[in-house]
Every structure is written in structure tokens, then in C-alpha cells.
Write a protein that holds these residues in place. Structure first.
Motif, PDB file in Angstrom:
ATOM      1  N   SER A  19       0.822  -1.210   0.000  1.00  8.67           N
ATOM      2  CA  SER A  19       0.000   0.000   0.000  1.00  8.67           C
ATOM      3  C   SER A  19       0.857   1.261   0.000  1.00  8.67           C
ATOM      4  CB  SER A  19      -0.937  -0.012   1.213  1.00  8.67           C
ATOM      5  OG  SER A  19      -1.754   1.125   1.196  1.00  8.67           O
ATOM      6  N   SER A  59     -10.658  -3.331  -6.315  1.00 10.31           N
ATOM      7  CA  SER A  59     -11.588  -2.644  -5.416  1.00 10.31           C
ATOM      8  C   SER A  59     -11.229  -2.906  -3.964  1.00 10.31           C
ATOM      9  CB  SER A  59     -13.027  -3.103  -5.648  1.00 10.31           C
ATOM     10  OG  SER A  59     -13.498  -2.671  -6.885  1.00 10.31           O
ATOM     11  N   GLU A  60     -10.973  -4.176  -3.658  1.00  5.01           N
ATOM     12  CA  GLU A  60     -10.641  -4.553  -2.275  1.00  5.01           C
ATOM     13  C   GLU A  60      -9.304  -3.959  -1.846  1.00  5.01           C
ATOM     14  OE1 GLU A  60      -9.530  -8.561   0.201  1.00  5.01           O
ATOM     15  OE2 GLU A  60     -10.969  -8.739  -1.449  1.00  5.01           O
ATOM     16  N   GLN A  61      -8.291  -4.093  -2.667  1.00  8.98           N
ATOM     17  CA  GLN A  61      -6.959  -3.607  -2.305  1.00  8.98           C
ATOM     18  C   GLN A  61      -6.932  -2.090  -2.127  1.00  8.98           C
ATOM     19  OE1 GLN A  61      -3.692  -4.792  -4.865  1.00  8.98           O
ATOM     20  NE2 GLN A  61      -2.407  -3.123  -4.107  1.00  8.98           N
ATOM     21  N   LYS A  63      -9.608  -0.120  -1.818  1.00 12.98           N
ATOM     22  CA  LYS A  63     -10.784   0.355  -1.082  1.00 12.98           C
ATOM     23  C   LYS A  63     -11.534   1.427  -1.883  1.00 12.98           C
ATOM     24  CE  LYS A  63      -8.876  -1.085   3.301  1.00 12.98           C
ATOM     25  NZ  LYS A  63      -8.344  -2.258   2.700  1.00 12.98           N
TER      26      LYS A  63
END
Length: 168
Positions: A19, A59-61, A63
Motif C-alpha cells: 500500500s 476494489s478490495e486492495q 478500497k
């Protein structure tokens, strides 16, 4: 692999480290003029183990919503920085960065340079070199001509460099 690449590896499963990289590189891409969502999606794809992720994974990674992913991917595909591929036996698409996306993106800019040169030539003819605007337009034309020539030469040098240092 040379020593600088061995020094400090980040495990792809270290979500915080991934991230940090994604957000840092995305911020740098934004500073260079790319919109925020495409920059984040591109950085996420670039840093993924396979260089490919689905919309749900992005989308998940990141957010973000699937709609945000869709818009970002649409832009990145238009500028040849990602490609779409179907997962075998599924309707789901995966988005992939290629190892040569920067090369391809610059080659596409070559077409823009040719179009811009044609417009600049028309401007020089319209205004004439004896006017301030004609001289400014001619200066721009010469810059684009220079870029086109140098870009071609640089791409040849890059191909040789890549073959020597990266084996491809």
C-alpha cells in the motif's frame, strides 16, 4: 539480477508495504499529470505479483468502488498502459500491465507529435514568420520535430539496453 535489486525485497503479502508503494508511486504519477484513480490502479497492477488483478481485487486492495476501477481501467486501456483479458472459463476480466507499457505509451505519443507538427506548420503558414505568434508557433514546431527525432533514437537505444540488461 544486479545487487541493487536484491538489497531490500518486500514480500507481496505485506499489505502495508504494498500500500505504501502504491500510494507513493500513484502520488508521483499524479504530480506528472495522471488522474488519481488511474494512477492508483496502475501502481497496484504494477506491484501485483502477476501484474494482473480483477476488478474485485483492485476494489478490495484500493478500497474503491467497482465503478472507480472501471473508469480508471478504461483510461489506462485507452493510453495503452493496461490490457484486458478474460479469465479462462469465466466472464470476469483481469487487467494486466505489460513489461513494455512505457515504451508503447511513448510510441503512441509519436503519433501525437506528428499531428501537432502538422497543426504547427499550418499555424506558421497562417501567421507567417514575420509575426510574433508565427515565430512562437515555429519554435514549438521545431521543438516537436526535435522530440520526434530524439524519441526514435532513444527507443532504439532502449531496445538495445533492455536486451543487454533485462534479457528482453
Amino acid at each position: 539480477m544486479d545487487e541493487r535489486r536484491k538489497e531490500s525485497r518486500v514480500d507481496g503479502s505485506d499489505e502495508a508495504a504494498v500500500s505504501r508503494f502504491v500510494e507513493r508511486f500513484a502520488a508521483q504519477l499524479c504530480q506528472a499529470g495522471m488522474a488519481r484513480m488511474p494512477a492508483r490502479v496502475f501502481a497496484a497492477l504494477l506491484s501485483s505479483e502477476e501484474g494482473a488483478l480483477t476488478s474485485a481485487e483492485l476494489s478490495e486492495q484500493l478500497k474503491i468502488s467497482p465503478a472507480a476501477v472501471s473508469g480508471a481501467v478504461r483510461y489506462l486501456a485507452q493510453v495503452n498502459m493496461v490490457s484486458r483479458e478474460r479469465e479462462p472459463g469465466s466472464r470476469r476480466e483481469r487487467y494486466r500491465v505489460q513489461g513494455n507499457q512505457w515504451y508503447d505509451a511513448l510510441l503512441e505519443r509519436d503519433a501525437f507529435l506528428k499531428n501537432w507538427q502538422a497543426t504547427m506548420r499550418e499555424g506558421v503558414e497562417q501567421f507567417g514568420l514575420d509575426t510574433p505568434q508565427g515565430r512562437r508557433i515555429d519554435d514549438t514546431l521545431e521543438f516537436f520535430r526535435f522530440l520526434e527525432k530524439e524519441l526514435s533514437s532513444m527507443m532504439e537505444r532502449w531496445a538495445a539496453h533492455r536486451a543487454e540488461h533485462l534479457g528482453g
